[in-house]
Scaffold this active site. Structure first.
Site, PDB file in Angstrom:
ATOM      1  CG  ASP A 132      -1.964   0.998   1.270  1.00 62.55           C
ATOM      2  OD1 ASP A 132      -2.813   0.969   0.359  1.00 62.55           O
ATOM      3  OD2 ASP A 132      -1.980   1.851   2.189  1.00 62.55           O
ATOM      4  CD  GLU A 171      16.045 -14.650   4.055  1.00 68.92           C
ATOM      5  OE1 GLU A 171      15.389 -15.242   4.962  1.00 68.92           O
ATOM      6  OE2 GLU A 171      16.629 -13.578   4.234  1.00 68.92           O
TER       7      GLU A 171
END
Ligand code: GLC
Length: 556
Positions: free
Chosen positions: A230, A274
């Protein structure tokens, strides 16, 4: 059941119950159709009039039938709901209004089981004023570590009675609110680019950065496939919070587009990388020009950034947006990401036919110039065929697949958008595109939930547009979307390239994407269609004619 098997080599093999075994390109987000769910208004499981996570879970079959690849969920976190959940009080929990974390886990599991990914919405620019950090900031003195997580400043003027700078709130009024200190005296001011209930974080503060890393991990560990970020361009403000120069364009304001913001997303990208499974970051950034916006989607930053919305029914203008988007994003190796509508815009079945001079932030009962629904729907349907035919990813806002119009007839007392309140009704705001969806014509709340309750009143036209009235109906908008999404997949339009076709009048957009030719007539006069097989048309076509406000896909 679906099984996602990640083998040693790419690609990921996805076995879905309804789709046959297929291989999914690892970079799924480059071509995906992503459906935006605004949880308050999608489906209500418990009958309190507000949509919730169990409600969404109960309607996943409908989304699967639509053929989408992923769901973007607008915020469902603990929140006082002053801005529809974009005011977050606890980033790692579900608001009781929407359910529980267990409901979220179930929704995620059920979506994955149907071969649909789930993107959450993260709100890092500001929290709610009910966030424990902001409450602690209010209870702590100026200069404290608690205040340093937000942007508290002394006011100007003799007694600090003036805001620290001239920045406006996006929702109207100043972007600063003065607090009352613990001893009862008027005190510092805090910055809020949106509502006063949405204080901005200070992203130069290492604690804020660390906190958001752990929030990302919290949801990634649960299995979300990414985040729509956002207000992604405003987290970092210019040093010293200088006054805005109103002779310069908004995009050059000191509260947006600061270079330092990119470092945050590089850090987030490394964190996402990751995790297994090709998780994504999606920028809500409206920065212009698009060459600048493309900085958000450089290879080591985010994956997608929304394009400029198609607001005007104007072929040369749309062509310009399409060209600029493709060239800016492809220059950094990112896909174009097409969005026709979202929870902040007037719905496309209404917006595209509003007179040019009228560009309101929302519509109300006294708004003038709103065309009749049947006159405006064809444009919305044609735009759907355009956005779904372009190379790149495409977003569909809930209810667009039903052709819903903007609801103007909402009484003042029912309105909840802070814009309406902060502008004292001068701007109606965004409630008209957030009215709870119609699922079943002859049911309480049109099947939104088990009772009559609906947090915004639903209009009578919902009976005609309810999903059950459109299902398996050849010329319905729902069928158009289903057919378009299926054809887009089978003809690999998302992965194609766009080649403009010459020799068409300027009010017609005509291009080829692989073996598909797309034409859209945005003028007032019919034109001749080239010879060939029409695969899909947004409105009935006569033999070789392309009527105004109509798009077709043809076999090239
Ligand atoms: C974004 C959201 C909008 C929200 C605002 C503040 O623009 O899309 O709905 O009000 O940010 O969080």
């Amino acid at each position: 059941m679906t099984e996602v098997v990640e083998s040693a080599q790419n690609p990921v093999i996805l076995r879905a119950s309804k789709r046959s075994i297929q291989s999914v390109n690892r970079e799924w987000w480059r071509t995906a159709v992503i459906y935006q769910v605004y949880p308050r208004s999608f489906a209500d499981g418990d009958g309190d009039g507000v949509g919730d996570l169990p409600g969404i879970a109960s309607r996943l079959d409908a989304l699967q039938e639509l053929g989408i690849d992923a769901i973007w969920l607008s915020p469902f976190y603990t929140s006082p709901q002053r801005d529809g959940g974009y005011d977050v009080a606890d980033y790692c929990d579900v608001d009781p209004l929407f359910g529980t974390l267990a409901d979220f886990d179930a929704l995620l599991h059920e979506s994955h089981a149907r071969g649909m990914r789930v993107i959450a919405d993260i709100v890092p620019n500001h929290s709610s004023d009910r966030h424990p950090w902001f409450e602690a900031a209010l209870a702590s003195p100026p200069g404290s570590a608690e205040r340093a997580r937000y942007l508290f400043r002394e006011g100007l003027g003799i007694d600090g009675e003036l805001p620290p700078n001239n920045w406006p709130s996006h929702f109207g009024g100043p972007a600063w609110t003065r607090i009352v200190e613990a001893d009862g005296t008027p005190g510092q001011w805090y910055l809020h680019l949106f509502d006063s209930s949405q204080p901005d974080f200070d992203w130069t503060n290492a604690e804020v950065r660390e906190e958001f890393r752990s929030i990302l991990r919290f949801w990634l560990d649960r299995g979300v496939d990414g985040f729509r970020v956002d207000v992604a361009s405003s987290l970092v403000k210019a040093e010293g919070l200088p006054d805005r120069d109103y002779t310069l364009h908004e995009d050059l304001a000191p509260c947006t587009g600061q270079p330092g913001v990119h470092e945050i997303y590089r850090d987030w990208r490394a964190l996402l990388d990751e995790y297994p499974g090709d998780r994504v970051l999606v920028a809500e950034s409206w920065i212009k020009p698009l060459t600048r916006r493309a900085e958000w989607v450089r290879p080591d930053e985010m994956h997608q950034a929304f394009n400029d919305l198609f607001d005007d029914w104007d072929a040369p203008k749309l062509r310009g947006i399409i060209d600029d988007t493709i060239s800016a994003f492809s220059a950094v190796g990112a896909p174009s990401t097409w969005v026709a509508s979202n929870h902040d815009t007037v719905r496309q079945a209404t917006r595209l036919s509003l007179p040019r001079s009228v560009r309101p932030n929302g519509l109300g009962p006294d708004s003038t110039g709103i065309p009749a629904y049947d006159e405006t729907l064809p444009r919305a349907r044609a735009l759907a065929l355009l956005t779904l035919s372009l190379p790149g990813a495409a977003y569909v806002y809930q209810g667009e697949e039903l052709g819903l119009p903007e609801v103007a007839d909402i009484p003042d007392e029912a309105r909840q958008d802070p814009t309406f309140l902060r502008t004292e009704g001068e701007q109606y705001g965004r409630d008209g595109c957030r009215v709870p969806l119609p699922w079943v014509a002859d049911a309480p709340s049109y099947g939104f939930g088990p009772t009559d309750a609906s947090w915004l009143p639903q209009p009578a036209i919902w009976a005609r547009l309810a999903r059950d009235r459109q299902q398996n109906v050849a010329d319905s908008t729902l069928t158009l979307y289903q057919d378009a999404i299926a054809l887009r997949r089978s003809r690999t339009l998302g992965a194609g390239t766009l080649e403009w076709l010459p020799a068409h009048p300027s009010h017609v957009l005509a291009f080829r994407n692989g073996t598909t030719t797309v034409l859209i007539n945005m003028g007032g006069e019919a034109v001749r269609l080239p010879a060939g097989e029409v695969l899909l048309a947004s409105s009935p076509t006569q033999a070789d004619t392309l009527e105004p406000d109509t798009a077709v896909w043809m076999h090239a």
